[in-house]
Design a protein around this motif. Sequence first.
Motif, PDB file in Angstrom:
ATOM      1  N   SER A   1       4.785  -0.363  -9.344  1.00  0.00           N
ATOM      2  CA  SER A   1       3.751   0.679  -9.284  1.00  0.00           C
ATOM      3  C   SER A   1       4.068   1.830 -10.227  1.00  0.00           C
TER       4      SER A   1
ATOM      5  N   ILE B   1      -0.724  -5.352  -5.113  1.00  0.00           N
ATOM      6  CA  ILE B   1      -1.425  -4.297  -4.374  1.00  0.00           C
ATOM      7  C   ILE B   1      -0.924  -2.915  -4.790  1.00  0.00           C
ATOM      8  N   SER B   2       0.385  -2.745  -4.861  1.00  0.00           N
ATOM      9  CA  SER B   2       0.934  -1.440  -5.235  1.00  0.00           C
ATOM     10  C   SER B   2       0.569  -1.080  -6.675  1.00  0.00           C
TER      11      SER B   2
ATOM     12  N   GLY C   1       2.607   1.708  -3.355  1.00  0.00           N
ATOM     13  CA  GLY C   1       1.653   2.117  -4.377  1.00  0.00           C
ATOM     14  C   GLY C   1       1.349   3.606  -4.304  1.00  0.00           C
ATOM     15  N   LEU C   2       1.157   4.120  -3.105  1.00  0.00           N
ATOM     16  CA  LEU C   2       0.910   5.556  -2.942  1.00  0.00           C
ATOM     17  C   LEU C   2       2.151   6.373  -3.308  1.00  0.00           C
TER      18      LEU C   2
ATOM     19  N   VAL D   1       0.841  -1.207   0.000  1.00  0.00           N
ATOM     20  CA  VAL D   1       0.000   0.000   0.000  1.00  0.00           C
ATOM     21  C   VAL D   1       0.873   1.254   0.000  1.00  0.00           C
TER      22      VAL D   1
ATOM     23  N   ILE E   1      -3.126   0.047  -6.789  1.00  0.00           N
ATOM     24  CA  ILE E   1      -3.342   1.377  -6.208  1.00  0.00           C
ATOM     25  C   ILE E   1      -2.823   2.467  -7.138  1.00  0.00           C
ATOM     26  N   CYS E   2      -1.606   2.296  -7.648  1.00  0.00           N
ATOM     27  CA  CYS E   2      -1.043   3.324  -8.525  1.00  0.00           C
ATOM     28  C   CYS E   2      -1.797   3.406  -9.846  1.00  0.00           C
TER      29      CYS E   2
END
Length: 850
Positions: free
Chosen positions: A498, A528-529, A319-320, A316, A532-533
């Motif tokens: 990401s 996951i990353s 990804g952000l 997470v 999110i990206c």
Amino acid sequence: MTQFIGQFRWVQENADQMELLGDDESSDTEDQNDLDEEYEDYYTDSKSTRRETTKEFLTRQFQNIVHFFVEDWFISAALGFITAIFSIFIDMGIEYLIHFRNFMLESLEQFNNYAAFCGWVFYITGLVYLAALVCYGFGKQAVGSGIPEVKVIIHGFQLKNYLSGKTLIAKMIGLTLTIGSGLPVGKEGPFVHIGAIVASLLNKVTAACQYNAFFSNEGRAMEMLSIGCAVGIACTFSAPMGAVLYGIESTSKYFAVKNYWRSFFATTCSAMLFRFAIAFFVPQHIAGTITAYYQTYFPNEVFVVEELPFFIGLGVMTGLLGALFVYYHRRIAFFKRKNRIFQALFGKSPILFTACCAAIFAVLVYPNGLGSYVAGKYTFRETLVDFLSNCTLWKQTNGSEGCPPHMLEHWSGPEGDMMPINSLLIYFLFYFIIVPICITLYIPSGIFVPCFVIGACGGRIFGEIISMIWPYGLRGLGQPQIYPGLYAVVGAASFTGSVTHSLSIALIVCETTGQLCALLPVLIALMISNAICAFLQPSIYDSIIKINGYPYLADLPPSRMSVHQMKVERIMVKDIFYITRETTYRELREMLLESPTLRSYPFVTDSRSMTLLGSVARKYLLYLIQRKLGPEPELFGHRRRSRTASEIFSTINNLRRGSLAANGAHMSSGNALMTDRNISGNTLLPQSPLHEDQGDRSPLAPLLYAQTNQHEPIVHSLAKRAEILSKKLDMEEVAIDPAPFQLVRGTSLYKVHTLFSLLALNHAYVTEKGRLCGVVAVKELREALSNIYSRGAVVPKQRIRTSTFRLNPEQDLDRELQNGHTAEPNGAPIRQPRVTIDVPENAKTDDETR
């Protein structure tokens, strides 16, 4: 009597019908005889071919074998070997430059610290400045990563000189100087570009082969470019399998499975030659430094199930951070283009800005200054070895879990009393800020390796913190411990994935580290990353494409309902140019002048019914005008401009004398000999009969022979020219594509995007029950999806015609009367040219090629 006459007429009519039927039957009989003769000839030929001697049979089989090896094996192997050779020489040059930099620093430090500082700054700045000069001298196409440009080219949009030999030279020299100076950029993007250039040059060289029909295939050229991209990645990481997958992910939306084995074979050849050269030809003192093999030594049970939530949290965070990295890079690029102060200082001199940034970076990473806090003396490879090491930095003792003293010296500050985790945090923030700036400079620069190192540093910090909280592991003493190096591997993969929106990083990590034990946590964090990206920002390559304004359709982000709800009728251009049977040569000439960027024009029945009959290529219409009226230099220019009286009279005199010397430059594209293969442009499918070599039977043969036999330009008097311009087009001579790509009004934007991406379309006509309603091109689609991440799909602004040519003079005059713009500044009324053309009202010129 009347009844007899009626019967006689009935008998006579039936006799006439029988005679007509007899003629039809006779013609059918003749056609059947012709077919029988052709079949007999074919059977005779095929029968004669079977009577070949043993020598002829062996010769034919030998040719087939040679064709097979040249087609599939030789070119792929040559591509892998040549790119690997380039990679070895570039890596050796980089290592020699870095070794000389460190040697110079140590030598000058013994003499004077100020001399060492000046030598360090001038060395880095000088090499970067030379790299920028090389790119400026050989070609600006060598600037940047190269992956976005290759991605655009593979999807069917040609970029000038991006696959030329000069660009290859500039890319290799510039990359060697840039990375040799120590600037924080990578080499995977430039190597993808280099591999694509080598593939393109090989394709051109083999075009002279006797199997010309195969090597001139456009699909084969795209396959070669895709193989070249995979080879470039393989040369960077020594990861043949992951390189193929990453090349597909980073450059292709749709990949032909049949091309898989060629890519694997080429990357295997590249990796094989790379390892062979390292073992036998490369000097031993640098042989261990130019490989990309980051061997790790984690135990088999490197993590426990209780650590999975930490890997999810790391995914997470990366990804952000990846979305923030892409956004930050794009804001820097837009700032350099739009800021007035920056444009006033460096707008016309990107080399000067590049040199200034290199000097600032050299000052910041000077080892005896601020660089002691960010490991300024060490390369990305050396710091990455520290990040992936199987030890714990916060444990100062050199035990089974603590790191060796020489590694602690890298992260202990200038005095040796700084906490390693604080030094790692400074390193992460410094390169997170400086790398996006460096990859926008006027030099060849890659993105993968810097992102990999930044992610590894962030993962190492995360792992060190968890290790400090649970010093004996999550299960206690005697159970598997927490390995910060594992978190560095996971962080490197997830952050890079990401930023680039690729999942093949997991396979590359396994190949470069030599272990599979970290595959599960890497995959968890990576997916996951990436998700999110991808929801927040496009990939770094798609972002660069958007910054540079390349004609490319980026991938749609997930879960955007607007692309499903919006229909194509809301974004299509409704006011379009089209041709009917009533169109005259004058109207056609004016239409061609007003739409210099359009590739083709729809052909409809009439202005009222608007039934779409097909599409006509612009290049054929240009030839038709040239054939009827003689040379028309204005039609071959990109833009229509006003000409002075002297230019007009000089053109008339040149035409009367039959001289084309004055206009040779403008007519170069129009004088090319047309054939059945290129006369219809890009609107005809490859299976069209017009692409076949039909000889005298071709419907365009009279026009082609007329063009071939015509040595002198046609010159008409003004009266004759006016007479020809008033005539209607002879549509029997026009090569019409009877099946242009069509969409219905209710087609969703999502489906339109899928079709354009899958079929590499540049335009499509929108119809309703066969009636032409509008046209949609790549530009309209890109404008509608330009803010897809922030606002969703939006209706693009309608463009307004600003030229002096009016399609509907009465309506335009009424509009200007209402707006009060009917007079020039001196009070004279505006003259509206009375030209009528068969197009809808308020037609607009589309800047996108259709």
